[in-house]
Write a protein that holds these residues in place. Structure first.
Motif, PDB file in Angstrom:
ATOM      1  N   TRP A 230     -31.466 -24.514  -7.315  1.00 58.71           N
ATOM      2  CA  TRP A 230     -31.951 -23.139  -7.487  1.00 58.71           C
ATOM      3  C   TRP A 230     -33.068 -22.783  -6.511  1.00 58.71           C
ATOM      4  N   HIS A 231     -33.587 -23.802  -5.794  1.00 63.07           N
ATOM      5  CA  HIS A 231     -34.810 -23.531  -5.026  1.00 63.07           C
ATOM      6  C   HIS A 231     -34.590 -22.479  -3.929  1.00 63.07           C
ATOM      7  N   MET A 234     -33.747 -18.996  -5.375  1.00 61.91           N
ATOM      8  CA  MET A 234     -34.985 -18.473  -5.981  1.00 61.91           C
ATOM      9  C   MET A 234     -35.829 -17.745  -4.918  1.00 61.91           C
ATOM     10  N   THR A 263     -46.113 -25.728  -5.215  1.00 61.98           N
ATOM     11  CA  THR A 263     -46.044 -25.078  -3.899  1.00 61.98           C
ATOM     12  C   THR A 263     -44.634 -24.649  -3.504  1.00 61.98           C
ATOM     13  N   LEU A 267     -44.579 -20.267  -0.532  1.00 55.61           N
ATOM     14  CA  LEU A 267     -44.570 -18.799  -0.518  1.00 55.61           C
ATOM     15  C   LEU A 267     -45.761 -18.177  -1.255  1.00 55.61           C
ATOM     16  N   LEU A 268     -46.001 -18.598  -2.509  1.00 55.83           N
ATOM     17  CA  LEU A 268     -47.056 -17.930  -3.291  1.00 55.83           C
ATOM     18  C   LEU A 268     -48.443 -18.271  -2.744  1.00 55.83           C
ATOM     19  N   CYS A 283     -50.700 -27.235  -4.903  1.00 56.71           N
ATOM     20  CA  CYS A 283     -50.271 -28.623  -5.111  1.00 56.71           C
ATOM     21  C   CYS A 283     -48.775 -28.671  -5.393  1.00 56.71           C
ATOM     22  N   GLU A 284     -48.166 -29.767  -4.947  1.00 57.13           N
ATOM     23  CA  GLU A 284     -46.722 -29.957  -5.115  1.00 57.13           C
ATOM     24  C   GLU A 284     -46.478 -31.418  -5.448  1.00 57.13           C
ATOM     25  N   VAL A 286     -43.605 -33.075  -5.601  1.00 54.36           N
ATOM     26  CA  VAL A 286     -42.498 -33.759  -4.917  1.00 54.36           C
ATOM     27  C   VAL A 286     -42.876 -33.930  -3.435  1.00 54.36           C
ATOM     28  N   VAL A 289     -40.997 -32.155  -0.608  1.00 52.81           N
ATOM     29  CA  VAL A 289     -41.212 -30.701  -0.672  1.00 52.81           C
ATOM     30  C   VAL A 289     -42.613 -30.383  -0.135  1.00 52.81           C
ATOM     31  N   SER A 313     -50.207 -31.335 -10.557  1.00 54.83           N
ATOM     32  CA  SER A 313     -51.471 -30.651 -10.890  1.00 54.83           C
ATOM     33  C   SER A 313     -52.328 -31.482 -11.837  1.00 54.83           C
ATOM     34  N   ILE A 333     -43.786 -21.914 -12.389  1.00 54.98           N
ATOM     35  CA  ILE A 333     -43.163 -23.180 -12.804  1.00 54.98           C
ATOM     36  C   ILE A 333     -42.485 -22.929 -14.155  1.00 54.98           C
TER      37      ILE A 333
END
Ligand SMILES: C[S@@+](CC[C@H](N)C(=O)[O-])C[C@H]1O[C@@H](n2cnc3c(N)ncnc32)[C@H](O)[C@@H]1O
Length: 511
Positions: A230-231, A234, A263, A267-268, A283-284, A286, A289, A313, A333
């Motif tokens: 979906w990434h 999305m 993250t 984008l955001l 923060c991410e 994975v 990613v 996080s 999320i």
């Protein structure tokens, strides 16, 4: 004095070895047969014939030759082991184990026999016995690195992935360019959750052998597991992106330090910098990613203001990963069922540790929306009757308690749309565990199959997003929660909807 038959046989046996080493199988067999004719009472001649036939994959004939060697010399450990080996190759593992054990009883220091025994136990899925045989072989011949590779495979197959990784690593320390072992190492590392190291192993295998299908499969499968399908859609969804952009512009000011959780591609975080934030920490969890986001941010015009931290996080520390507590928390999320991607546990933790008092939130709040549903499509999804003249109705007892449903699902609404749960992300109390029953009044007669659910977000005051089942195309699926049994309802009836939620898990059913 002339050449004796024994001398002639000995010379022929040397020839057999030479032919085998050169891959001349016919010549090897011919020389072995001549040796056996010259000295029929010498077991080694029959053994050598067996070896030539085994290499030629004529296993039945090889077994005959080894049996002839054993008829002459029943205490010949090599012949027992060789016979066991061809039994194994013919798939008769029980006979193979018996023969090899005889070899080992005669010669416990027979490394090859221990290895063959391990192969038999491995084929019989007797993994502990296989591992033990390999450990015996390794104790005798620690320098035979292939034994470590075999041990790795056995440990792998019995699910001892840490031991498999250790064994593969010992082997690869001696044979670093072994593509198959690198792929096996990658697969075992995936099982251990060491995705980054797994990816490195698959990439090394591919560098050594470009296009190797197993390595490509391992690499792409690992990445696919880490980056759900979906990434990309999305991020291709304009409504979502534009609603977030509008909300971030409304909430974020030039003095703000924004913390973003999750993250993705960045984008955001970039939208927060675009809105004027003096600093953005995102923060991410994975690694692959996070690495990709880092390179996107580095190429953007906000590289100096956005820091990507490759952590979950809940592992962030103020003063280490972010210079100070944040003024604004941005996150996306949210799972189809609202809670499944960990939004509540992540936001509760962030509110407690990572945000200034009164920090603003994007989204500010959200609702877990639902409606009682019936109709022909629901019947198709959840009920059974006769199929080809057979009564299959009882099978519907195994209906899934929940499932994601297509964007434009055809359903009859049997109640009003309701906010079954409301979450205020600034209010820790609204994010506590839930176990409650919500009475829902029926507004239309029909057969009620359960609840169709979607999400509604208030991203900022006046900025909303909803994946309503009637009106929007959205990357979020609607979720259909089926009651254990459908029920016929009429207007005015009350259906009790049971809601239970602990952290990232949510259960919904008809009470
Ligand atoms: C739905 S995507 C959103 C990506 C991006 N923020 C956007 O809106 O385009 C969520 C991302 O957050 C990550 N994630 C989820 N929970 C997280 C957490 N608690 N800490 C760090 N990363 C998280 C996931 O791995 C995933 O890449």
């Amino acid at each position: 004095m002339g050449e004796t038959p024994a001398d002639r046989a000995r010379a022929l046996l040397v020839e057999v070895q030479r032919h085998l080493a050169a891959g001349r199988l016919d010549a090897a067999e011919a020389a072995a047969r001549q040796a056996a004719t010259a000295a029929p009472g010498v077991a080694e001649c029959h053994n050598a014939l067996g070896v030539a036939l085994r290499v030629a994959e004529r296993f039945d004939e090889a077994a005959g030759a080894y049996a002839a060697a054993l008829a002459i010399d029943p205490a010949n450990a090599r012949a027992h082991n060789n016979l066991g080996d061809v039994h194994r190759l013919r798939g008769d593992h029980a006979a193979a184990v018996a023969a090899i054990r005889q070899a080992l009883a005669l010669d416990p220091g027979h490394v090859e026999a221990w290895r063959n025994l391990a192969l038999c136990h491995h084929a019989l899925e007797e993994h502990e016995a296989a591992a033990e045989a390999l450990r015996r072989a390794l104790a005798l011949a620690p320098g035979q690195v292939q034994l470590h590779y075999a041990l790795g495979k056995v440990e792998h197959d019995r699910g001892a992935h840490a031991a498999a990784v250790a064994a593969y690593r010992v082997f690869l320390a001696s044979v670093p360019d072994h593509v198959e072992a690198l792929v096996d190492l990658g697969m075992a590392l995936v099982e251990l959750g060491a995705d980054g190291e797994a990816i490195a192993a698959f990439e090394r295998a591919l560098a050594l052998r470009p296009g190797d299908a197993a390595a490509e499969f391992g690499l792409r499968e690992t990445i696919a597991r880490l980056t759900p399908p979906w990434h990309i859609p999305m991020m291709n969804e304009p409504q979502r992106n534009l609603a977030y952009r509008e909300a971030i512009r409304a909430v974020v000011g030039p003095d703000d330090h924004v913390l973003e959780i999750g993250t993705g591609a960045g984008l955001l975080a970039l939208l927060s910098a675009e809105a004027g934030a003096r600093r953005v920490t995102t923060c991410e969890m994975v690694d692959v990613v996070a690495a990709e986001a880092r390179s996107i941010v580095a190429r953007s015009r906000y590289a100096d203001r956005v820091a990507v931290v490759g952590k979950r996080s809940t592992a962030l520390q103020v003063g280490v990963d972010l210079p100070e507590k944040a003024d604004v928390l941005v996150s996306e999320i949210l799972a189809d069922d609202f809670v499944g991607e960990g939004v509540l546990t992540s936001l509760v933790d962030a509110r407690r540790r990572l945000l200034k008092p009164g920090a603003r939130m994007v989204p500010a709040r959200g609702d877990f929306m639902g409606v009682l549903v019936g109709g022909a499509y629901l019947e198709y999804l959840l009920e059974l009757g006769e199929v080809c003249g057979f009564d299959m109705a009882s099978f519907a007892r195994l209906r899934p308690w929940r499932q994601a449903v297509p964007q434009r699902i055809d359903y009859d609404a049997l109640s009003d749309d309701l906010a079954l749960i409301g979450y205020d992300f600034a209010d820790l109390d609204s994010m506590q565990p839930i176990d409650r029953t919500v009475p829902v009044t029926v507004t239309r007669a029909g057969r009620c199959y359960g609840v169709l659910q979607w999400i509604r977000l208030e991203l900022a005051p006046g900025v909303t997003y909803e994946n309503h089942p009637r009106s929007t195309e959205s990357v979020w699926n609607k979720v259909l929660y089926a009651f254990p049994e459908p029920r016929d309802v009429r207007p005015g009836d009350v259906v009790d909807v049971r809601l239970w939620q602990r952290g990232d898990y949510l259960y919904l059913t008809g009470a």
